[in-house]
Structures are given as C-alpha cells and as structure tokens.
Write a protein that holds these residues in place. Structure first.
Motif, PDB file in Angstrom:
ATOM      1  N   TYR A  15       3.434  58.521  61.178  1.00  8.67           N
ATOM      2  CA  TYR A  15       2.949  57.235  61.676  1.00  8.67           C
ATOM      3  C   TYR A  15       1.610  56.873  61.035  1.00  8.67           C
ATOM      4  O   TYR A  15       1.408  55.733  60.586  1.00  8.67           O
ATOM      5  CB  TYR A  15       2.804  57.276  63.194  1.00  8.67           C
ATOM      6  CG  TYR A  15       2.025  56.106  63.753  1.00  8.67           C
ATOM      7  CD1 TYR A  15       2.636  54.870  63.942  1.00  8.67           C
ATOM      8  CD2 TYR A  15       0.670  56.234  64.049  1.00  8.67           C
ATOM      9  CE1 TYR A  15       1.912  53.791  64.426  1.00  8.67           C
ATOM     10  CE2 TYR A  15      -0.059  55.154  64.525  1.00  8.67           C
ATOM     11  CZ  TYR A  15       0.563  53.939  64.716  1.00  8.67           C
ATOM     12  OH  TYR A  15      -0.161  52.875  65.192  1.00  8.67           O
ATOM     13  N   PHE A  16       0.686  57.819  60.985  1.00 10.75           N
ATOM     14  CA  PHE A  16      -0.643  57.507  60.462  1.00 10.75           C
ATOM     15  C   PHE A  16      -0.638  57.315  58.947  1.00 10.75           C
ATOM     16  O   PHE A  16      -1.597  56.746  58.406  1.00 10.75           O
ATOM     17  CB  PHE A  16      -1.634  58.602  60.854  1.00 10.75           C
ATOM     18  CG  PHE A  16      -2.109  58.496  62.271  1.00 10.75           C
ATOM     19  CD1 PHE A  16      -2.946  57.466  62.658  1.00 10.75           C
ATOM     20  CD2 PHE A  16      -1.697  59.409  63.226  1.00 10.75           C
ATOM     21  CE1 PHE A  16      -3.382  57.361  63.961  1.00 10.75           C
ATOM     22  CE2 PHE A  16      -2.130  59.304  64.533  1.00 10.75           C
ATOM     23  CZ  PHE A  16      -2.975  58.270  64.910  1.00 10.75           C
ATOM     24  N   GLU A  17       0.406  57.760  58.266  1.00 11.01           N
ATOM     25  CA  GLU A  17       0.495  57.557  56.820  1.00 11.01           C
ATOM     26  C   GLU A  17       1.156  56.232  56.460  1.00 11.01           C
ATOM     27  O   GLU A  17       1.191  55.864  55.280  1.00 11.01           O
ATOM     28  CB  GLU A  17       1.279  58.704  56.177  1.00 11.01           C
ATOM     29  CG  GLU A  17       0.508  60.010  56.083  1.00 11.01           C
ATOM     30  CD  GLU A  17      -0.704  59.888  55.168  1.00 11.01           C
ATOM     31  OE1 GLU A  17      -0.576  59.276  54.094  1.00 11.01           O
ATOM     32  OE2 GLU A  17      -1.785  60.379  55.549  1.00 11.01           O
ATOM     33  N   LEU A  18       1.673  55.501  57.439  1.00 11.79           N
ATOM     34  CA  LEU A  18       2.332  54.232  57.139  1.00 11.79           C
ATOM     35  C   LEU A  18       1.315  53.232  56.585  1.00 11.79           C
ATOM     36  O   LEU A  18       0.190  53.136  57.069  1.00 11.79           O
ATOM     37  CB  LEU A  18       2.975  53.659  58.400  1.00 11.79           C
ATOM     38  CG  LEU A  18       4.126  54.466  59.012  1.00 11.79           C
ATOM     39  CD1 LEU A  18       4.583  53.824  60.316  1.00 11.79           C
ATOM     40  CD2 LEU A  18       5.285  54.573  58.035  1.00 11.79           C
ATOM     41  N   PRO A  19       1.694  52.455  55.558  1.00 11.86           N
ATOM     42  CA  PRO A  19       0.744  51.495  54.982  1.00 11.86           C
ATOM     43  C   PRO A  19       0.517  50.269  55.853  1.00 11.86           C
ATOM     44  O   PRO A  19      -0.509  49.605  55.733  1.00 11.86           O
ATOM     45  CB  PRO A  19       1.396  51.122  53.647  1.00 11.86           C
ATOM     46  CG  PRO A  19       2.861  51.348  53.868  1.00 11.86           C
ATOM     47  CD  PRO A  19       2.957  52.513  54.802  1.00 11.86           C
ATOM     48  N   LEU A  23       6.810  57.653  67.816  1.00 11.02           N
ATOM     49  CA  LEU A  23       6.753  56.706  68.926  1.00 11.02           C
ATOM     50  C   LEU A  23       5.519  56.933  69.795  1.00 11.02           C
ATOM     51  O   LEU A  23       4.871  55.978  70.237  1.00 11.02           O
ATOM     52  CB  LEU A  23       8.026  56.833  69.767  1.00 11.02           C
ATOM     53  CG  LEU A  23       8.280  55.736  70.810  1.00 11.02           C
ATOM     54  CD1 LEU A  23       8.375  54.375  70.126  1.00 11.02           C
ATOM     55  CD2 LEU A  23       9.553  56.032  71.594  1.00 11.02           C
ATOM     56  N   ALA A  24       5.155  58.199  70.024  1.00  9.94           N
ATOM     57  CA  ALA A  24       3.967  58.499  70.835  1.00  9.94           C
ATOM     58  C   ALA A  24       2.707  57.966  70.168  1.00  9.94           C
ATOM     59  O   ALA A  24       1.817  57.413  70.832  1.00  9.94           O
ATOM     60  CB  ALA A  24       3.858  60.004  71.063  1.00  9.94           C
ATOM     61  N   ALA A  25       2.605  58.115  68.855  1.00  5.46           N
ATOM     62  CA  ALA A  25       1.422  57.611  68.147  1.00  5.46           C
ATOM     63  C   ALA A  25       1.368  56.093  68.192  1.00  5.46           C
ATOM     64  O   ALA A  25       0.294  55.499  68.376  1.00  5.46           O
ATOM     65  CB  ALA A  25       1.441  58.108  66.696  1.00  5.46           C
ATOM     66  N   TRP A  26       2.509  55.435  68.039  1.00  2.00           N
ATOM     67  CA  TRP A  26       2.536  53.972  68.099  1.00  2.00           C
ATOM     68  C   TRP A  26       2.136  53.491  69.490  1.00  2.00           C
ATOM     69  O   TRP A  26       1.348  52.542  69.630  1.00  2.00           O
ATOM     70  CB  TRP A  26       3.933  53.464  67.748  1.00  2.00           C
ATOM     71  CG  TRP A  26       4.009  51.961  67.694  1.00  2.00           C
ATOM     72  CD1 TRP A  26       3.751  51.162  66.626  1.00  2.00           C
ATOM     73  CD2 TRP A  26       4.334  51.088  68.780  1.00  2.00           C
ATOM     74  NE1 TRP A  26       3.910  49.836  66.960  1.00  2.00           N
ATOM     75  CE2 TRP A  26       4.266  49.765  68.285  1.00  2.00           C
ATOM     76  CE3 TRP A  26       4.682  51.289  70.107  1.00  2.00           C
ATOM     77  CZ2 TRP A  26       4.535  48.653  69.075  1.00  2.00           C
ATOM     78  CZ3 TRP A  26       4.949  50.177  70.912  1.00  2.00           C
ATOM     79  CH2 TRP A  26       4.878  48.879  70.405  1.00  2.00           C
ATOM     80  N   THR A  83      -1.626  53.854  70.036  1.00 14.58           N
ATOM     81  CA  THR A  83      -2.370  52.806  69.339  1.00 14.58           C
ATOM     82  C   THR A  83      -2.309  51.498  70.117  1.00 14.58           C
ATOM     83  O   THR A  83      -3.322  50.795  70.267  1.00 14.58           O
ATOM     84  CB  THR A  83      -1.808  52.612  67.926  1.00 14.58           C
ATOM     85  OG1 THR A  83      -1.869  53.850  67.220  1.00 14.58           O
ATOM     86  CG2 THR A  83      -2.582  51.559  67.161  1.00 14.58           C
ATOM     87  N   TRP A  84      -1.137  51.157  70.598  1.00 15.50           N
ATOM     88  CA  TRP A  84      -0.990  49.923  71.397  1.00 15.50           C
ATOM     89  C   TRP A  84      -1.820  50.004  72.676  1.00 15.50           C
ATOM     90  O   TRP A  84      -2.439  49.024  73.086  1.00 15.50           O
ATOM     91  CB  TRP A  84       0.488  49.725  71.728  1.00 15.50           C
ATOM     92  CG  TRP A  84       0.730  48.626  72.718  1.00 15.50           C
ATOM     93  CD1 TRP A  84       0.754  47.284  72.479  1.00 15.50           C
ATOM     94  CD2 TRP A  84       0.958  48.794  74.120  1.00 15.50           C
ATOM     95  NE1 TRP A  84       0.989  46.594  73.649  1.00 15.50           N
ATOM     96  CE2 TRP A  84       1.117  47.500  74.673  1.00 15.50           C
ATOM     97  CE3 TRP A  84       1.053  49.895  74.959  1.00 15.50           C
ATOM     98  CZ2 TRP A  84       1.366  47.292  76.026  1.00 15.50           C
ATOM     99  CZ3 TRP A  84       1.298  49.697  76.313  1.00 15.50           C
ATOM    100  CH2 TRP A  84       1.446  48.405  76.835  1.00 15.50           C
ATOM    101  N   TRP A  85      -1.894  51.184  73.281  1.00 17.64           N
ATOM    102  CA  TRP A  85      -2.578  51.338  74.559  1.00 17.64           C
ATOM    103  C   TRP A  85      -4.098  51.183  74.415  1.00 17.64           C
ATOM    104  O   TRP A  85      -4.749  50.585  75.279  1.00 17.64           O
ATOM    105  CB  TRP A  85      -2.236  52.704  75.150  1.00 17.64           C
ATOM    106  CG  TRP A  85      -2.873  52.978  76.488  1.00 17.64           C
ATOM    107  CD1 TRP A  85      -3.982  53.721  76.744  1.00 17.64           C
ATOM    108  CD2 TRP A  85      -2.425  52.486  77.754  1.00 17.64           C
ATOM    109  NE1 TRP A  85      -4.262  53.747  78.091  1.00 17.64           N
ATOM    110  CE2 TRP A  85      -3.317  53.000  78.740  1.00 17.64           C
ATOM    111  CE3 TRP A  85      -1.362  51.685  78.152  1.00 17.64           C
ATOM    112  CZ2 TRP A  85      -3.173  52.716  80.088  1.00 17.64           C
ATOM    113  CZ3 TRP A  85      -1.216  51.402  79.502  1.00 17.64           C
ATOM    114  CH2 TRP A  85      -2.110  51.908  80.452  1.00 17.64           C
TER     115      TRP A  85
END
Length: 678
Positions: free
Chosen positions: A33-37, A80-83, A86-88
C-alpha cells in the motif's frame, strides 16, 4: 517449549509454523500500500474487500490450496488495513509557511532545555478557514506560561509551516510520520503566550498532564542530564537530555535504553509481577489456596502503561494466566498483527522494526536445541559459576539482539556502534535491577511525596550508566558511519532473516543466503554526487582528491538538512567544507559557483544575471531560487525554482559522463500525506 524436530523432517516441521507468517504477510500488504504511486479511490477499497472475502471462501472450498488463498487473504488484509488507517487519520495540512494568531488546547507537554514542546488540538488559526485548519499543531515555546497543564488553552503568535518533506530522495519522510500522528503543522510561538485554564478533556489529556507533572518533579529533584534520562525512562520525554549526551549514548550503543519499548515494559511489569507475587507469598492462606502467580500477572497487567509495547506484555502475561508458554514466536506474532492493524504506518519506522527484530531473533535462536542443552546444564549452578554463566548468556543475548537490529539502525541512523555489546553488559543489568525498579517505586509513591530519596537512588544508577557511555564512546572508532542504505536491499534482508528464523530444518539456509544478498545490495547503493535542498538554500557536491569529502554552499543555512546529508553520506564533521574554500574544484563569484567534475561542469546560479553565461558552457545548470529563461537549452540538465517548488529536494549522480537525477516527489507519488514539496 517444544523441541524442534530433526532437520531431516522439513515437511513435518514447517506445517505447524505457517501461522508465524501471518504478521509477515500482513506487513507485506501494508508495504505494498505505501509503495503505491497514487492513492486508491474508494471503489478500489471495495474491490479489495471483495477479493479478501473471495480468497477466504476459496481457502474453505479448495482445501488443497488453502494455504495459498489464506496467504493472499492476509496480504490483502494488510493493504486494506493501511488504506482504512489513512482514511481514518486524514486531516488538513497547512498549505504554506506563515505567521498566524493561534489558539489551541494543550494535549501534550514535553519539557526541553529551552522551554517546552507542545501539541495543540482544537486549533484556530486567525483567518485560516476551519476546513483548512490542521487538527493538531506541534509548536516550540521558549517561555511557557507558569503552571501550564494539559487541558489548558494557549493563545499567541506563531510562525507555522507544513511538516517538512524528506531532505533528500529516499530519506525518512517526516511529513508522512506527522500525517499519521495527526499533526498538520509545526512551528514556534514567539513571546509569552497567554494561558487560559481549562478543565481537561478525557483520559488522554489527564495522562498527558500526569506525565508532564512527573517530568517536572523529576527535573526538580535530578537536574541536568541525569534528570533528563530519568524523565525519558519513566515518562518518555527526552527533550531535556543535552545533545552531546545523546550522541555519547548513541555512540555507545545504548540508545535503546531511552525508548519506551518492550524493554521498559518488560522491566516495569516484570518488577510489579515479582513484587506482587512476593507479597502474596508472605500470606500462607493466600499462597497455599489460590494461584498467586496468575493474580500477580493480572496485577502487573493493570500496572502496565498504555504504550505500543503494551500489546506484547499483555500477551505474555495472559499466557501466564492461561498456563501457556509466555515466551515463544507465537506470542510475538499476535502482538505484531495487533500493532500493525492499529497503526499500519508503524511498519515504516525504526521503533517497530527494532522492537520486533531483537525479540524474534532471541526467541527463535533460544528455541533451538543447543540453547535447550545449555539451559539444562545451567540448572543447579551457584556461586561464581552461576555468575559467569549469567555473564555469558547476557553477552550472547546482546550479540544476537545487536546483530538483529544493526541493519535497521544503520538504515535509519546511518551509523552503528561496534562497542554496544560491551556497553550493554553493564548498562542493561544496571537498568533492569536498579534504575527501573527504583523508578517504578518513585512513581508509585510520588503522589504521597516520598519519592525524593528513591529518585536519588535512581539518579546514582543513571549517573553510572552515563559515565560508562561516555567512557565507551570515547574509544577510537566506537561508532562506524555507514551512510545511506538502499531500502530494497533492506527489505530483502528482512524477508531472508525471517525465513531463516521462522522455519526449522535445512530450508532455513536459503533465508540466510537471501539476508546476506540483501545486506550486500543495500550497502552497494552509490551516494549522490550533488544534492540540493527543496527550498534552494543549500547545495552540496562530493569532492575528489582533497581531504574534504563534500562541499556545501552555506555553513549556516539548512543546518538540520546539512547534518542529515552528512550522516547519509557516511561522513564526519571535519569532512565538510564550504564552496568558497574548495578551490580548485569549485570557483565562486558574486553570480554563483561552478563545480568542475571529472567530465561534467555544474553551474550553481545565484542570480538571473549569471544565467546567460552559465547556459553557454554548463552541462548542468542549477538555479534553485529563480526560473531559467526558455532559451537555455545547451545544458543537458536544467533545474530551476519551478522544479524545486514542484518536486522538492534533488539528488544527481554523475557516472562516466551519464547524468542521473532523482527528486523527492517522484519517490513519494500523489498520496494524502504529500503536502508542499518545499
């Protein structure tokens, strides 16, 4: 603790250990997730949830492929947990640097040598709309109001800026770290701000107030570095430790003692556990009829502070209550999953990496058959033999923990202590058997006012540790600077080391090979030849054939950035020169400077007036403060003010006439925590 099977039965050995890979696969998903551009839109998150459910269903319907589908589901759960995290935590980030009238509630106070560092929430910033106001702001106050407590409101004038981006491509992302801490601006308050007494707000504020008051009490009783270290150990506030003392502690390999981590949690809860059990053992009716060991475990759990390592201690103490093995790899796997689920961004920081690297290595190796035989041989020993055995085991443990954490220390801090094992032989037992027990007792009796003599005793132990750190750090080459390591190589090392530690049998040797390849890969990354900060105030070039390794454009501007560059390049302070003293490699005049590399001429243009000449002969033209006119097309690479404003700090490699450039923005992508490049 079950003994490992023989190496000839790899299949039987590995089946029960698949569960140990759950936190690893979960972490892989977070890393993906954190490597996504770019940030995935909400519909993608819905598709991830459907894919996760599908993988779980497939694992149940096709038993032959259950491990594969469960592995996929665990990885998707990490993404999904990382996303969701981030939203939270998403909150506004200040758009640009400026002066503001600030009004906010104090939620955390950390005393420093020149005042205090505060975190404010419920912030109001003059004319900034509420929708664009950060949820939290971190400010330094040189003259905090007398009697300031968590829960009070503070009003004043402050110069605020967005949290800073990385100082160079691949460096630590302070902006991302602040985003997940809920901090949208940092700065300094000028003058004497106005305090408005408040009634507090919830448990978090109350705990912060207790920590601040305890730190103030400790500083009054133990002034100077001893009190600063005591406050760091007991309440996690390190601001009062002088920088030279911190440098000595790091050089001696004792920096882990100042972290509120599993070590302190173990020392605090372990002391409370044994104290409660000893007291209950003095009461025969209770000791003979009731499981006092379990009661002591529950009491120690209640005494544990609410920190990240609380999860690890909870699992260990509940294992005691449930008559299970408290020290095993399974008891580490569960806390790792819980911590990552609650705070996925913790995976990227040194605290999580080192807090789990050392325990995993120690538990995995001490589960082995050779340590089991060593433990059996140590039963019944006494006198000098027992003391010698304790010293040997402490040395072995320090060596294992040091080797496990050294790559992560080198990656984040660019230096490794080579005397840490020797330093820890004295410092760790002294901390465990004297300093922390005294500190726990001092905190326990502090509300009654009887903590003074106990704090004094704690201070004697800290003074001994600081003397030892100063002595060890003064040795030649006590600390080795290693420069910046490649992140991809570190990931390969971590996965290879986990493979070697989590499996039994011959297949673990494949992990050893992968870990060694990862370390080689990480250390093989060449340093950049040119660096320019995102604000354009500082530039650096690597030199050849002189006693100085690099030259910088200014000895005063960008002090923090300059120091981080020096560490990332693996240099000592005396290896840094100024542009104007680095002749003949660099020539400077009122219009700018020119660096003459082996095959490349680099012009640093300070004014628009010098651009015409620079455009005619330079291979690389760098004008960080002014835009370059469009007709300047002779240089092979042009970087001007617009480039720095858009992309942040720049790094350039010169290799056999080839020019390779990287910038901060290209490595960060378009993510919610990416604010202003400068």
């Amino acid at each position: 603790m079950p003994a490992p099977p023989s190496s000839t039965d790899d299949t039987a050995a590995t089946v029960p250990r698949w569960a140990l890979w759950v936190p690893v696969l979960f972490a892989v998903g977070i890393a993906v997730y954190f490597e996504l551009p770019v940030e995935p839109p909400p519909p993608v998150a819905g598709l991830l949830a459907l894919a996760l459910g599908g993988a779980l269903a497939a694992a149940r319907l096709w038993p032959r492929g259950d491990l594969m589908f469960l592995a996929l589901a665990t990885t998707l759960a990490g993404v999904l947990a990382a996303w969701l995290a981030t939203w939270w935590v998403a909150a506004p980030m200040l758009a640009e640097t400026g002066w503001h009238d600030i009004d906010g509630r104090v939620v955390d106070i950390s005393r420093t040598g020149a005042g205090a560092r505060l975190i404010l929430d419920d912030v109001r910033l003059g004319t900034v709309p509420s929708a664009a106001t950060p949820a939290r702001v971190r400010v330094r106050v040189h003259r905090p109001p007398p009697g300031l407590r968590a829960g009070d409101r503070l009003r004043g004038r402050a110069r605020l800026a967005p949290p800073p981006p990385p100082v160079m491509p691949g460096a630590f992302d302070f902006q991302r770290n602040a985003f997940f801490a809920g901090i949208g601006a940092t700065g300094v308050m000028i003058g004497a701000p106005t305090r408005i007494a408040g009634a507090g707000a919830g448990w978090g504020t109350a705990i912060a107030d207790l920590r601040a008051r305890a730190a103030h009490r400790i500083a009054d009783r133990l002034p100077g570095p001893v009190g600063g270290v005591a406050a760091a150990l007991l309440v996690g506030q390190r601001g009062a430790i002088p920088p030279p003392v911190l440098d000595q502690i790091r050089a001696a390999g004792l920096a882990h003692l100042l972290a509120i981590s599993g070590l302190h949690m173990g020392l605090v809860t372990g002391f409370v556990f044994f104290l409660l059990r000893a007291v209950m053992a003095l009461l025969p009716p209770l000791a003979l009829r009731w499981p006092i060991k379990k009661f002591a475990a529950l009491g120690a759990l209640a005494a544990a502070p609410a920190e990240r390592a609380f999860v690890m201690v909870t699992v260990a103490l509940m294992a005691v209550v449930l008559d299970r093995v408290a020290l095993s790899l399974r008891s580490l796997a569960l806390p790792a999953v819980v911590v990552l689920a609650l705070s996925p961004a913790a995976l990227l920081g040194p605290s999580f990496q080192m807090s789990f690297a050392a325990p995993i290595a120690l538990v995995a190796l001490f589960e082995g058959p050779w340590t089991a035989r060593l433990r059996r041989r140590g039963e019944g020993l006494s006198g000098l033999t027992a003391i010698a055995r304790y010293g040997l085991m402490a040395a072995v443990s320090s060596l294992i923990a040091g080797l496990a954490t050294a790559p992560f220390v080198a990656y984040h801090f660019h230096a490794v202590s080579v005397v840490g094992i020797l330093a820890n032989l004295l410092a760790v037992p002294l901390t465990a058997l004297w300093i922390m027990p005294a500190g726990v007792l001092a905190l326990a009796v502090m509300p009654l006012g009887g903590d003074g003599p106990i704090l004094d005793a704690m201070g004697w132990g800290i003074a001994a540790v600081l003397w030892w750190a100063e002595t060890i750090a003064a040795w030649p080459r006590a600390q080795v600077t290693v420069g910046a390591l490649g992140g991809d190589g570190l990931i390969l090392f971590a996965l290879g080391a986990l493979w070697a530690l989590l499996w039994w049998g011959r297949r673990r040797w494949g992990g050893v090979v992968a870990a060694l390849v990862g370390l080689t890969w990480a250390s093989a990354q060449p340093p950049p030849d040119i660096l320019v900060s995102g604000d354009g105030r500082l530039a650096a070039v690597r030199l050849a054939g002189t006693r100085h390794a690099i030259a910088v454009s200014s000895a005063t501007a960008g002090r923090f950035t300059r120091e981080r560059w020096r560490l990332a390049l693996g240099l000592k302070a005396d290896q840094v020169a100024k542009f104007r003293s680095a002749a003949p490699a660099i020539d400077c005049d009122d219009l700018g400077c020119v660096f003459r590399g082996e095959t490349t001429l680099v012009a640093f243009s300070e004014t628009p007036a010098g651009q015409a000449e620079d455009c005619a002969f330079a291979d690389i033209l760098i004008s960080p403060r002014f835009p370059v006119w469009r007709g300047c097309d002779s240089p092979r690479l042009v970087l001007d003010a617009d480039d720095f404003k858009r992309a942040g700090a720049q790094a350039i490699w010169l290799s056999d006439g080839e020019i390779i450039g990287r910038n901060v923005a290209a490595g960060r992508g378009r993510r919610p925590w990416v604010g202003a490049a400068r």
